[in-house]
Design an enzyme around this catalytic site. Sequence first.
Site, PDB file in Angstrom:
ATOM      1  N   GLU A 112       1.213  23.630  18.419  1.00 44.64           N
ATOM      2  CA  GLU A 112      -0.152  23.251  18.054  1.00 44.64           C
ATOM      3  C   GLU A 112      -0.316  23.441  16.549  1.00 44.64           C
ATOM      4  O   GLU A 112      -0.022  24.511  16.009  1.00 44.64           O
ATOM      5  CB  GLU A 112      -1.172  24.113  18.830  1.00 44.64           C
ATOM      6  CG  GLU A 112      -2.601  23.706  18.528  1.00 44.64           C
ATOM      7  CD  GLU A 112      -3.575  23.995  19.676  1.00 44.64           C
ATOM      8  OE1 GLU A 112      -3.130  24.365  20.780  1.00 44.64           O
ATOM      9  OE2 GLU A 112      -4.787  23.842  19.453  1.00 44.64           O
ATOM     10  N   ASN A 155      -3.691  29.374  22.752  1.00 46.27           N
ATOM     11  CA  ASN A 155      -4.087  28.533  23.888  1.00 46.27           C
ATOM     12  C   ASN A 155      -2.898  28.570  24.845  1.00 46.27           C
ATOM     13  O   ASN A 155      -1.910  27.872  24.632  1.00 46.27           O
ATOM     14  CB  ASN A 155      -4.354  27.092  23.445  1.00 46.27           C
ATOM     15  CG  ASN A 155      -5.573  26.998  22.529  1.00 46.27           C
ATOM     16  OD1 ASN A 155      -6.544  27.731  22.706  1.00 46.27           O
ATOM     17  ND2 ASN A 155      -5.502  26.118  21.546  1.00 46.27           N
ATOM     18  N   GLU A 237     -13.193  27.631  22.742  1.00 48.86           N
ATOM     19  CA  GLU A 237     -12.628  26.292  22.882  1.00 48.86           C
ATOM     20  C   GLU A 237     -12.042  26.059  24.278  1.00 48.86           C
ATOM     21  O   GLU A 237     -10.906  25.615  24.429  1.00 48.86           O
ATOM     22  CB  GLU A 237     -11.577  26.045  21.783  1.00 48.86           C
ATOM     23  CG  GLU A 237     -12.194  26.151  20.389  1.00 48.86           C
ATOM     24  CD  GLU A 237     -11.257  25.814  19.235  1.00 48.86           C
ATOM     25  OE1 GLU A 237     -10.037  25.990  19.397  1.00 48.86           O
ATOM     26  OE2 GLU A 237     -11.753  25.380  18.189  1.00 48.86           O
ATOM     27  N   ARG A 270      -9.075  37.883  19.341  1.00 47.45           N
ATOM     28  CA  ARG A 270      -9.547  36.981  18.278  1.00 47.45           C
ATOM     29  C   ARG A 270     -11.057  36.757  18.367  1.00 47.45           C
ATOM     30  O   ARG A 270     -11.614  36.639  19.457  1.00 47.45           O
ATOM     31  CB  ARG A 270      -8.819  35.635  18.368  1.00 47.45           C
ATOM     32  CG  ARG A 270      -7.342  35.773  18.102  1.00 47.45           C
ATOM     33  CD  ARG A 270      -6.629  34.454  18.244  1.00 47.45           C
ATOM     34  NE  ARG A 270      -6.719  33.607  17.088  1.00 47.45           N
ATOM     35  CZ  ARG A 270      -7.131  32.349  17.105  1.00 47.45           C
ATOM     36  NH1 ARG A 270      -7.566  31.794  18.217  1.00 47.45           N
ATOM     37  NH2 ARG A 270      -7.112  31.625  16.011  1.00 47.45           N
ATOM     38  N   ARG A 287     -23.036  27.055  13.283  1.00 42.01           N
ATOM     39  CA  ARG A 287     -21.754  27.592  13.772  1.00 42.01           C
ATOM     40  C   ARG A 287     -21.207  28.802  13.005  1.00 42.01           C
ATOM     41  O   ARG A 287     -20.730  29.738  13.636  1.00 42.01           O
ATOM     42  CB  ARG A 287     -20.716  26.469  13.810  1.00 42.01           C
ATOM     43  CG  ARG A 287     -19.306  26.994  14.066  1.00 42.01           C
ATOM     44  CD  ARG A 287     -18.340  25.915  14.401  1.00 42.01           C
ATOM     45  NE  ARG A 287     -16.982  26.372  14.136  1.00 42.01           N
ATOM     46  CZ  ARG A 287     -15.908  25.614  14.264  1.00 42.01           C
ATOM     47  NH1 ARG A 287     -16.028  24.364  14.652  1.00 42.01           N
ATOM     48  NH2 ARG A 287     -14.722  26.101  14.006  1.00 42.01           N
ATOM     49  N   LYS A 311     -10.763  35.282  11.379  1.00 40.23           N
ATOM     50  CA  LYS A 311     -10.312  34.315  10.371  1.00 40.23           C
ATOM     51  C   LYS A 311     -10.960  34.620   9.022  1.00 40.23           C
ATOM     52  O   LYS A 311     -12.078  35.138   8.976  1.00 40.23           O
ATOM     53  CB  LYS A 311     -10.657  32.887  10.804  1.00 40.23           C
ATOM     54  CG  LYS A 311      -9.871  32.424  12.025  1.00 40.23           C
ATOM     55  CD  LYS A 311     -10.048  30.932  12.306  1.00 40.23           C
ATOM     56  CE  LYS A 311      -9.313  30.569  13.607  1.00 40.23           C
ATOM     57  NZ  LYS A 311      -9.247  29.128  13.869  1.00 40.23           N
ATOM     58  N   ASP A 316     -13.295  27.713   9.787  1.00 37.37           N
ATOM     59  CA  ASP A 316     -11.962  27.526  10.344  1.00 37.37           C
ATOM     60  C   ASP A 316     -10.981  26.993   9.293  1.00 37.37           C
ATOM     61  O   ASP A 316     -10.698  25.802   9.276  1.00 37.37           O
ATOM     62  CB  ASP A 316     -12.071  26.518  11.509  1.00 37.37           C
ATOM     63  CG  ASP A 316     -10.778  26.400  12.287  1.00 37.37           C
ATOM     64  OD1 ASP A 316      -9.896  27.233  12.084  1.00 37.37           O
ATOM     65  OD2 ASP A 316     -10.677  25.464  13.103  1.00 37.37           O
ATOM     66  N   GLU A 344      -3.165  23.125   8.483  1.00 37.95           N
ATOM     67  CA  GLU A 344      -3.925  22.230   9.362  1.00 37.95           C
ATOM     68  C   GLU A 344      -4.918  21.357   8.599  1.00 37.95           C
ATOM     69  O   GLU A 344      -4.949  20.142   8.772  1.00 37.95           O
ATOM     70  CB  GLU A 344      -4.646  23.070  10.413  1.00 37.95           C
ATOM     71  CG  GLU A 344      -5.537  22.249  11.313  1.00 37.95           C
ATOM     72  CD  GLU A 344      -6.213  23.092  12.391  1.00 37.95           C
ATOM     73  OE1 GLU A 344      -5.988  24.306  12.438  1.00 37.95           O
ATOM     74  OE2 GLU A 344      -6.965  22.497  13.184  1.00 37.95           O
TER      75      GLU A 344
HETATM   76  O1  GCW Z   1      -9.025  25.056  14.234  1.00 39.33           O
HETATM   77  C1  GCW Z   1      -8.737  25.223  15.523  1.00 39.33           C
HETATM   78  C2  GCW Z   1      -7.517  24.413  15.744  1.00 39.33           C
HETATM   79  C3  GCW Z   1      -6.969  24.654  17.124  1.00 39.33           C
HETATM   80  C4  GCW Z   1      -6.693  26.153  17.260  1.00 39.33           C
HETATM   81  C5  GCW Z   1      -7.988  26.913  17.012  1.00 39.33           C
HETATM   82  C6  GCW Z   1      -7.811  28.427  17.062  1.00 39.33           C
HETATM   83  C7  GCW Z   1      -5.057  27.295  18.576  1.00 39.33           C
HETATM   84  O2  GCW Z   1      -7.823  23.060  15.529  1.00 39.33           O
HETATM   85  O3  GCW Z   1      -5.815  23.887  17.255  1.00 39.33           O
HETATM   86  O4  GCW Z   1      -6.170  26.459  18.529  1.00 39.33           O
HETATM   87  O5  GCW Z   1      -8.472  26.585  15.735  1.00 39.33           O
HETATM   88  O6  GCW Z   1      -7.676  29.022  16.007  1.00 39.33           O
HETATM   89  O7  GCW Z   1      -7.822  28.990  18.135  1.00 39.33           O
END
Ligand code: GCW
Length: 610
Positions: A112, A155, A237, A270, A287, A311, A316, A344
């Site tokens: 991923e 995931n 998610e 997380r 958000r 994070k 993100d 990403e």
């Molecule tokens: O930004 C998102 C990503 C997902 C990722 C998620 C996360 C692993 O697009 O792909 O999933 O963050 O950090 O959990």
Amino acid sequence: MYLHWLKNFPVLPSDTPVDLSPSELARQELEMAFPEKDFALTLSPALGDTFVLDLLGATVAITGGETGLLYGAYTYLCHMMADEPLPNHLESSPRYPLRMIDCWDNMDGSVERGYAGRSLFFEGNLFSYDPARIRHLGRLLASVGLNVLCINNVNVHEPAQGLIAESLPALSALADLFRPFGVRLMISVDFSMPLRAGLDSADPLDPAVQAWWEAAAGRVYSEIPDLAGFLVKADSEGRLGPFTYGRSHAEGANLLARALAPYNGVLVWRCFVYNCRQDWRDSSVDRPMAAFETYQPLDGQFEKNVILQIKNGPFDFQVREPVSPLLLSLKHTSLALELQLAQEYTGQQIDLYTMVPMWQELFRDLPADRLSAIAAVSNLGRDENLFGHPLAAANLFSFGLLAWNPQVRPEMALESWIRLTYTFREVDRQILKNWMMSSRRIYEKYTAPLGLGWMITPHTHYGPNPSGYEYDLWGTYHRADRNAVGIDRTAAGTGYITQYPQELQVRYSDPSSCPDLLKLFFHRLPYDFRMEDGRTLIQRIYDDHFEGAEEAAELAKALKALPFPAPDDQEIALRADRQVSNAKEWRDVINTFFHRLSGIPDAKGRTIYP
Ligand code: GCW
């Protein structure tokens, strides 16, 4: 094999035994590299990762714990190979005990957000790897002091649930390969595991669920006694979590933490929790506020071996975000900072994007002692060179240095990396270093402007699409209209800013003193708003985009003129060309978007497409 910054190191013997201890490996590394030298290694287990290095005439003396000796040996070797001087006496300890790489690898072999090929560990729903490459990876990680590797995606897709069940023997064999390098494995686990095992609930307060996790941890640790612990993404998610059962995230995390505690395992939980099914019409939900709202009230309720992993920014991994207010606010909970090496949203290892200057900015606002651990999402894959872009290796290298010492100077980290990786003349080294230092700013200029973020192609996250996420569920809106752009996150707006300590509230709340590069993160501003240097906001957007695309073209030219050896020369040139087209596309799409909305022409009369 592609050796990266270890290219001048002797080849690691293929019969390196798996039961070699890190301190024995330290001796082997030193003696292989410099057979004529005298090394005096003193093992002092209580020192752990710490080492003391003394250059005593012809003798190199290192004292340290098991892993300390190994880090001391690599420090010595890297300095010698880079031709960088070492002081005669050096004592060194890492700032954080856990220095982690999180891989988002799936057992089907996909990764991923991976931009360096398929998984290094899995294929076809099985473990599948080249032991020599794994050892090489262990050596790369250890050489920069990294000591935990989570090998699977947060995931957790089937059959990765089985990593703590039927796949344990295979997991244990992989752990064996990393052990000599002082690298301990970690596993992402799925909160709903008890359901998979046939229980009718995964409720953290259900005694049957608790007993199930205790038994699972027991099985795991009987196979891999030094496993670092579990990593969990829950209620995020689409993943199941404690909310399903009306429980808090403290109750959820503590369930797993208690199961791991007898084995000294840590539970990394997380905090990437937000409503990903938001209605774009609803402007009352913001958000970036979500993580703070979920976790701040729980401060102090977590077991000792829980680490909340947060994070760096509240969204993100965008090009520029302010520090996450949650990182600054929790006082009674252990915290890990989560960075992302995988690019990403930052060019996907096609566009050059060197991260260490950006991390340095972050640590200006984030006192290093607020954290107990540091993690980064991996940029590794099965490509011959492991990173896709050969220069992306510098991000993993400098992350290791940063995790050891958050005060590391970006120029120094890059200088060492270049010296170890390429045999360049001084002038070429400086050219490369300077472009790497500027690369983030260049990327930032041609993409979403001034802290706005998110104008990216949905799902793939490469290339521009200003309204791609505008009418979507993900809570990432710019709300641009013909007069203004951005969201007011001050106290008068969504109130996000009030999550910060006073000093940062003051810094950001007034649009005229809020730094330009974050203005559109915190404020909704009209296009004729005056920026720091007197330009209007819209002119600033146009200028940045024209400059960014031009600089990307200069960067490409400069990279192509540098004497990279094969195959890096080809790889780098190919990616540089793609970056140039990407930058042009971003420039034109973003400029046209704002021009169409605002109707304001570019003061310099450059081409903006109608
Ligand atoms: O930004 C998102 C990503 C997902 C990722 C998620 C996360 C692993 O697009 O792909 O999933 O963050 O950090 O959990």
